[in-house]
Design a protein around this motif. Structure first.
Motif, PDB file in Angstrom:
ATOM      1  N   TYR A  45     -16.640  21.189   8.358  1.00 17.43           N
ATOM      2  CA  TYR A  45     -15.378  20.498   8.079  1.00 17.43           C
ATOM      3  C   TYR A  45     -15.485  18.990   8.298  1.00 17.43           C
ATOM      4  CZ  TYR A  45     -13.052  24.914   7.316  1.00 17.43           C
ATOM      5  OH  TYR A  45     -12.696  26.129   6.786  1.00 17.43           O
ATOM      6  N   ASP A  46     -16.528  18.417   7.725  1.00  9.27           N
ATOM      7  CA  ASP A  46     -16.693  16.966   7.709  1.00  9.27           C
ATOM      8  C   ASP A  46     -17.103  16.554   6.299  1.00  9.27           C
ATOM      9  OD1 ASP A  46     -17.041  14.369   9.411  1.00  9.27           O
ATOM     10  OD2 ASP A  46     -18.840  14.495   8.148  1.00  9.27           O
ATOM     11  N   SER A  47     -16.673  15.380   5.871  1.00 12.88           N
ATOM     12  CA  SER A  47     -16.872  14.974   4.479  1.00 12.88           C
ATOM     13  C   SER A  47     -18.035  14.014   4.270  1.00 12.88           C
ATOM     14  CB  SER A  47     -15.592  14.307   3.965  1.00 12.88           C
ATOM     15  OG  SER A  47     -15.302  13.128   4.714  1.00 12.88           O
ATOM     16  N   THR A  48     -18.727  13.607   5.331  1.00 12.93           N
ATOM     17  CA  THR A  48     -19.716  12.533   5.215  1.00 12.93           C
ATOM     18  C   THR A  48     -20.842  12.876   4.248  1.00 12.93           C
ATOM     19  OG1 THR A  48     -19.228  11.888   7.500  1.00 12.93           O
ATOM     20  CG2 THR A  48     -21.231  10.989   6.506  1.00 12.93           C
ATOM     21  N   ILE A  49     -21.371  14.089   4.313  1.00 13.99           N
ATOM     22  CA  ILE A  49     -22.469  14.469   3.430  1.00 13.99           C
ATOM     23  C   ILE A  49     -22.030  14.392   1.971  1.00 13.99           C
ATOM     24  CG2 ILE A  49     -23.976  16.371   2.730  1.00 13.99           C
ATOM     25  CD1 ILE A  49     -23.954  17.297   5.667  1.00 13.99           C
ATOM     26  N   ALA A  50     -20.852  14.939   1.667  1.00 17.99           N
ATOM     27  CA  ALA A  50     -20.353  14.915   0.287  1.00 17.99           C
ATOM     28  C   ALA A  50     -20.104  13.487  -0.187  1.00 17.99           C
ATOM     29  CB  ALA A  50     -19.068  15.737   0.189  1.00 17.99           C
ATOM     30  N   ILE A  51     -19.640  12.627   0.702  1.00 17.96           N
ATOM     31  CA  ILE A  51     -19.372  11.238   0.337  1.00 17.96           C
ATOM     32  C   ILE A  51     -20.673  10.503   0.023  1.00 17.96           C
ATOM     33  CG2 ILE A  51     -18.633   9.021   1.309  1.00 17.96           C
ATOM     34  CD1 ILE A  51     -16.323  10.584   2.633  1.00 17.96           C
ATOM     35  N   LEU A  52     -21.707  10.701   0.826  1.00 18.27           N
ATOM     36  CA  LEU A  52     -22.991  10.060   0.552  1.00 18.27           C
ATOM     37  C   LEU A  52     -23.577  10.553  -0.771  1.00 18.27           C
ATOM     38  CD1 LEU A  52     -24.697   9.990   4.068  1.00 18.27           C
ATOM     39  CD2 LEU A  52     -23.598   8.108   2.861  1.00 18.27           C
ATOM     40  N   GLU A  53     -23.410  11.832  -1.062  1.00 15.98           N
ATOM     41  CA  GLU A  53     -23.901  12.361  -2.341  1.00 15.98           C
ATOM     42  C   GLU A  53     -23.137  11.750  -3.511  1.00 15.98           C
ATOM     43  OE1 GLU A  53     -23.516  16.544  -1.692  1.00 15.98           O
ATOM     44  OE2 GLU A  53     -25.568  16.746  -0.919  1.00 15.98           O
ATOM     45  N   GLU A  54     -21.843  11.526  -3.343  1.00 16.48           N
ATOM     46  CA  GLU A  54     -21.048  10.878  -4.398  1.00 16.48           C
ATOM     47  C   GLU A  54     -21.524   9.446  -4.633  1.00 16.48           C
ATOM     48  OE1 GLU A  54     -16.450   9.432  -5.271  1.00 16.48           O
ATOM     49  OE2 GLU A  54     -16.793  11.211  -4.028  1.00 16.48           O
TER      50      GLU A  54
END
Length: 248
Positions: A116-125
Protein backbone atom coordinates in the motif's frame (compact mmCIF):
# COMPACT_ATOMS: atom_id res chain seq x y z
CA UNK A 1 23.35 6.39 -15.05
CA UNK A 2 21.47 7.84 -12.09
CA UNK A 3 20.30 5.36 -9.47
CA UNK A 4 17.44 5.65 -6.98
CA UNK A 5 16.86 3.48 -3.91
CA UNK A 6 13.35 3.09 -2.54
CA UNK A 7 14.07 2.35 1.11
CA UNK A 8 11.56 0.92 3.54
CA UNK A 9 12.26 2.50 6.93
CA UNK A 10 9.73 0.67 9.09
CA UNK A 11 6.52 1.68 10.81
CA UNK A 12 7.91 4.58 12.83
CA UNK A 13 10.56 3.32 15.24
CA UNK A 14 14.05 4.32 13.98
CA UNK A 15 15.29 0.96 15.32
CA UNK A 16 13.22 -0.74 12.61
CA UNK A 17 15.86 0.24 10.08
CA UNK A 18 17.52 -2.89 8.64
CA UNK A 19 21.26 -3.17 8.06
CA UNK A 20 20.58 -3.16 4.31
CA UNK A 21 18.60 0.07 4.62
CA UNK A 22 21.28 1.70 6.80
CA UNK A 23 24.01 0.80 4.30
CA UNK A 24 21.92 2.16 1.44
CA UNK A 25 21.31 5.44 3.27
CA UNK A 26 25.04 5.63 4.00
CA UNK A 27 25.97 5.68 0.31
CA UNK A 28 23.16 7.99 -0.86
CA UNK A 29 24.04 11.38 -2.35
CA UNK A 30 20.56 12.95 -2.54
CA UNK A 31 17.45 12.30 -0.44
CA UNK A 32 14.04 13.22 -1.86
CA UNK A 33 11.36 14.10 0.69
CA UNK A 34 7.76 15.00 -0.16
CA UNK A 35 6.27 17.32 2.46
CA UNK A 36 2.65 16.59 3.37
CA UNK A 37 2.10 19.87 5.24
CA UNK A 38 2.41 21.11 8.80
CA UNK A 39 0.02 18.54 10.30
CA UNK A 40 2.34 15.74 9.19
CA UNK A 41 5.65 17.46 9.93
CA UNK A 42 6.47 14.62 12.31
CA UNK A 43 6.72 12.26 9.35
CA UNK A 44 9.43 14.42 7.81
CA UNK A 45 11.20 14.78 11.17
CA UNK A 46 11.59 11.00 11.58
CA UNK A 47 13.07 10.71 8.08
CA UNK A 48 15.48 13.58 8.73
CA UNK A 49 16.57 12.00 12.03
CA UNK A 50 17.32 8.72 10.23
CA UNK A 51 19.24 10.56 7.50
CA UNK A 52 21.36 12.42 10.06
CA UNK A 53 22.15 9.18 11.88
CA UNK A 54 23.24 7.07 8.90
CA UNK A 55 24.07 9.28 5.91
CA UNK A 56 27.40 10.65 4.75
CA UNK A 57 28.29 14.27 5.65
CA UNK A 58 28.02 15.68 2.12
CA UNK A 59 24.54 14.36 1.33
CA UNK A 60 21.82 16.70 0.04
CA UNK A 61 18.18 16.75 1.15
CA UNK A 62 15.68 17.97 -1.46
CA UNK A 63 12.08 18.61 -0.43
CA UNK A 64 9.03 18.91 -2.66
CA UNK A 65 5.36 19.56 -1.90
CA UNK A 66 3.21 16.46 -1.99
CA UNK A 67 0.04 17.22 -4.03
CA UNK A 68 -3.24 17.36 -2.12
CA UNK A 69 -6.05 14.93 -2.89
CA UNK A 70 -9.66 14.29 -1.92
CA UNK A 71 -9.75 11.59 0.78
CA UNK A 72 -13.43 10.72 0.21
CA UNK A 73 -13.99 11.00 -3.54
CA UNK A 74 -16.89 9.61 -5.53
CA UNK A 75 -14.41 8.10 -8.01
CA UNK A 76 -11.76 6.64 -5.72
CA UNK A 77 -9.71 4.85 -8.40
CA UNK A 78 -9.68 7.86 -10.72
CA UNK A 79 -8.78 10.25 -7.92
CA UNK A 80 -5.84 8.10 -6.78
CA UNK A 81 -4.62 7.75 -10.36
CA UNK A 82 -4.72 11.54 -10.81
CA UNK A 83 -2.89 12.09 -7.50
CA UNK A 84 -0.17 9.60 -8.44
CA UNK A 85 0.26 11.32 -11.79
CA UNK A 86 0.65 14.77 -10.19
CA UNK A 87 3.02 13.27 -7.63
CA UNK A 88 5.11 11.74 -10.40
CA UNK A 89 5.48 15.16 -12.05
CA UNK A 90 6.77 16.67 -8.80
CA UNK A 91 9.25 13.85 -8.25
CA UNK A 92 10.37 13.86 -11.89
CA UNK A 93 11.28 17.54 -11.64
CA UNK A 94 13.19 16.98 -8.39
CA UNK A 95 15.17 14.09 -9.89
CA UNK A 96 15.92 15.93 -13.14
CA UNK A 97 17.15 19.08 -11.42
CA UNK A 98 19.01 17.57 -8.46
CA UNK A 99 20.35 14.09 -9.23
CA UNK A 100 23.47 14.08 -11.40
CA UNK A 101 24.71 11.23 -13.57
CA UNK A 102 26.53 8.68 -11.42
CA UNK A 103 24.85 9.81 -8.19
CA UNK A 104 22.56 7.79 -5.94
CA UNK A 105 19.22 9.17 -4.79
CA UNK A 106 16.93 7.71 -2.15
CA UNK A 107 13.27 7.92 -1.22
CA UNK A 108 12.50 6.83 2.34
CA UNK A 109 9.17 5.02 2.54
CA UNK A 110 7.13 4.24 5.65
CA UNK A 111 6.82 0.54 6.35
CA UNK A 112 7.50 -1.61 3.31
CA UNK A 113 7.44 -0.13 -0.23
CA UNK A 114 5.55 -3.18 -1.56
CA UNK A 115 2.53 -2.78 0.74
CA UNK A 116 0.00 0.00 0.00
CA UNK A 117 2.62 2.49 -1.14
CA UNK A 118 2.72 4.24 -4.50
CA UNK A 119 6.44 5.01 -4.88
CA UNK A 120 7.31 2.05 -7.11
CA UNK A 121 4.40 2.76 -9.47
CA UNK A 122 5.29 6.45 -9.59
CA UNK A 123 8.92 5.76 -10.53
CA UNK A 124 7.75 3.39 -13.26
CA UNK A 125 5.44 6.11 -14.61
CA UNK A 126 8.35 8.56 -14.71
CA UNK A 127 10.50 6.07 -16.59
CA UNK A 128 7.68 5.35 -19.05
CA UNK A 129 7.52 9.06 -19.98
CA UNK A 130 11.21 8.88 -20.93
CA UNK A 131 12.15 12.45 -19.98
CA UNK A 132 14.72 11.27 -17.42
CA UNK A 133 16.59 7.97 -17.12
CA UNK A 134 17.62 6.16 -13.97
CA UNK A 135 17.81 2.70 -12.44
CA UNK A 136 16.02 1.93 -9.19
CA UNK A 137 16.11 -0.72 -6.49
CA UNK A 138 13.75 -1.52 -3.62
CA UNK A 139 14.90 -2.15 -0.04
CA UNK A 140 12.22 -3.91 2.05
CA UNK A 141 11.19 -2.63 5.46
CA UNK A 142 9.15 -3.63 8.51
CA UNK A 143 5.50 -2.94 7.69
CA UNK A 144 2.86 -1.59 10.05
CA UNK A 145 1.19 -5.01 9.71
CA UNK A 146 4.26 -6.81 11.07
CA UNK A 147 4.70 -4.20 13.79
CA UNK A 148 1.04 -4.49 14.82
CA UNK A 149 1.30 -8.28 15.19
CA UNK A 150 4.49 -7.94 17.23
CA UNK A 151 2.94 -5.36 19.57
CA UNK A 152 -0.06 -7.60 20.24
CA UNK A 153 2.14 -10.72 20.40
CA UNK A 154 0.02 -12.59 17.87
CA UNK A 155 0.46 -14.43 14.59
CA UNK A 156 -1.38 -13.08 11.58
CA UNK A 157 -2.49 -16.54 10.47
CA UNK A 158 -3.86 -19.53 12.31
CA UNK A 159 -2.53 -23.06 11.68
CA UNK A 160 -2.99 -24.03 8.06
CA UNK A 161 -5.27 -21.06 7.40
CA UNK A 162 -4.88 -18.09 5.03
CA UNK A 163 -5.32 -14.44 5.90
CA UNK A 164 -6.02 -11.45 3.69
CA UNK A 165 -4.78 -7.86 3.72
CA UNK A 166 -7.35 -5.39 2.48
CA UNK A 167 -8.63 -1.84 2.97
CA UNK A 168 -11.42 -0.41 5.04
CA UNK A 169 -13.16 0.58 1.82
CA UNK A 170 -13.28 -3.05 0.69
CA UNK A 171 -14.25 -4.40 4.12
CA UNK A 172 -17.19 -1.99 4.15
CA UNK A 173 -18.49 -3.90 1.11
CA UNK A 174 -18.45 -7.18 3.04
CA UNK A 175 -16.18 -9.72 4.70
CA UNK A 176 -13.80 -11.31 2.13
CA UNK A 177 -14.72 -14.82 1.00
CA UNK A 178 -12.61 -17.77 2.08
CA UNK A 179 -10.83 -16.23 5.07
CA UNK A 180 -11.55 -15.73 8.76
CA UNK A 181 -8.53 -13.50 9.47
CA UNK A 182 -8.43 -10.08 7.79
CA UNK A 183 -5.81 -7.36 8.19
CA UNK A 184 -7.28 -3.95 7.39
CA UNK A 185 -5.43 -0.78 6.42
CA UNK A 186 -6.60 2.69 5.42
CA UNK A 187 -9.97 2.45 7.18
CA UNK A 188 -11.46 5.93 7.33
CA UNK A 189 -14.93 4.31 7.52
CA UNK A 190 -14.12 2.31 10.69
CA UNK A 191 -15.69 -0.68 8.97
CA UNK A 192 -14.80 -3.00 11.85
CA UNK A 193 -17.86 -1.73 13.72
CA UNK A 194 -20.05 -3.76 11.32
CA UNK A 195 -18.55 -7.04 12.60
CA UNK A 196 -19.36 -7.33 16.31
CA UNK A 197 -18.80 -11.12 16.24
CA UNK A 198 -15.08 -10.72 15.48
CA UNK A 199 -12.03 -10.17 17.68
CA UNK A 200 -9.99 -7.06 16.87
CA UNK A 201 -6.32 -6.23 17.40
CA UNK A 202 -6.01 -2.51 16.66
CA UNK A 203 -3.12 -0.07 16.64
CA UNK A 204 -2.52 3.52 15.62
CA UNK A 205 0.85 5.27 15.15
CA UNK A 206 2.33 1.83 15.83
CA UNK A 207 5.97 1.92 16.92
CA UNK A 208 6.03 5.69 17.41
CA UNK A 209 5.95 7.76 20.60
CA UNK A 210 2.19 8.28 20.04
CA UNK A 211 1.36 4.57 19.77
CA UNK A 212 -2.17 3.49 20.71
CA UNK A 213 -3.26 -0.16 21.08
CA UNK A 214 -6.55 -1.91 21.85
CA UNK A 215 -7.86 -5.44 21.53
CA UNK A 216 -10.86 -7.59 22.39
CA UNK A 217 -14.27 -8.53 21.01
CA UNK A 218 -15.49 -5.85 18.61
CA UNK A 219 -18.82 -5.79 20.42
CA UNK A 220 -17.00 -4.72 23.61
CA UNK A 221 -14.19 -2.42 22.39
CA UNK A 222 -15.55 -0.79 19.20
CA UNK A 223 -16.86 2.32 20.98
CA UNK A 224 -13.56 2.76 22.83
CA UNK A 225 -11.55 2.47 19.60
CA UNK A 226 -13.81 4.90 17.72
CA UNK A 227 -13.50 7.44 20.55
CA UNK A 228 -9.73 7.01 20.87
CA UNK A 229 -9.26 7.24 17.11
CA UNK A 230 -11.36 10.41 16.80
CA UNK A 231 -9.52 12.14 19.64
CA UNK A 232 -6.11 11.15 18.25
CA UNK A 233 -6.95 12.41 14.78
CA UNK A 234 -8.10 15.75 16.19
CA UNK A 235 -4.97 16.03 18.32
CA UNK A 236 -2.45 15.18 15.58
CA UNK A 237 -4.33 16.27 12.46
CA UNK A 238 -3.84 12.82 10.90
CA UNK A 239 -3.92 9.16 11.83
CA UNK A 240 -2.38 5.94 10.56
CA UNK A 241 -3.99 2.83 12.01
CA UNK A 242 -4.10 -0.87 11.18
CA UNK A 243 -5.96 -3.80 12.66
CA UNK A 244 -6.51 -7.54 12.46
CA UNK A 245 -10.08 -8.84 12.55
CA UNK A 246 -10.44 -12.50 13.53
CA UNK A 247 -13.70 -14.44 13.32
CA UNK A 248 -14.20 -17.34 15.75
Amino acid sequence: MRKISVVGIGAGDPDHLTLQAAKTIGRTDVFFLLDKGETKAGLINVRERIIRAYSKPRKRIIEGRDPDRDRNPADYTGTVADWRHRRSLVLEELITENLKDGEIGAILVWGDPALYDSTIAILEEILDRGAVEFEFEVIPGISSVSALAAKHRIGLNRVGQPFQITTGRRLAEGWPDGVDDVVVMLDAQQAFTKHPEAEIYWGAYVSTEDELLASGPVAEVADEIVKTRTEARERHGWIMDTYLLRRP
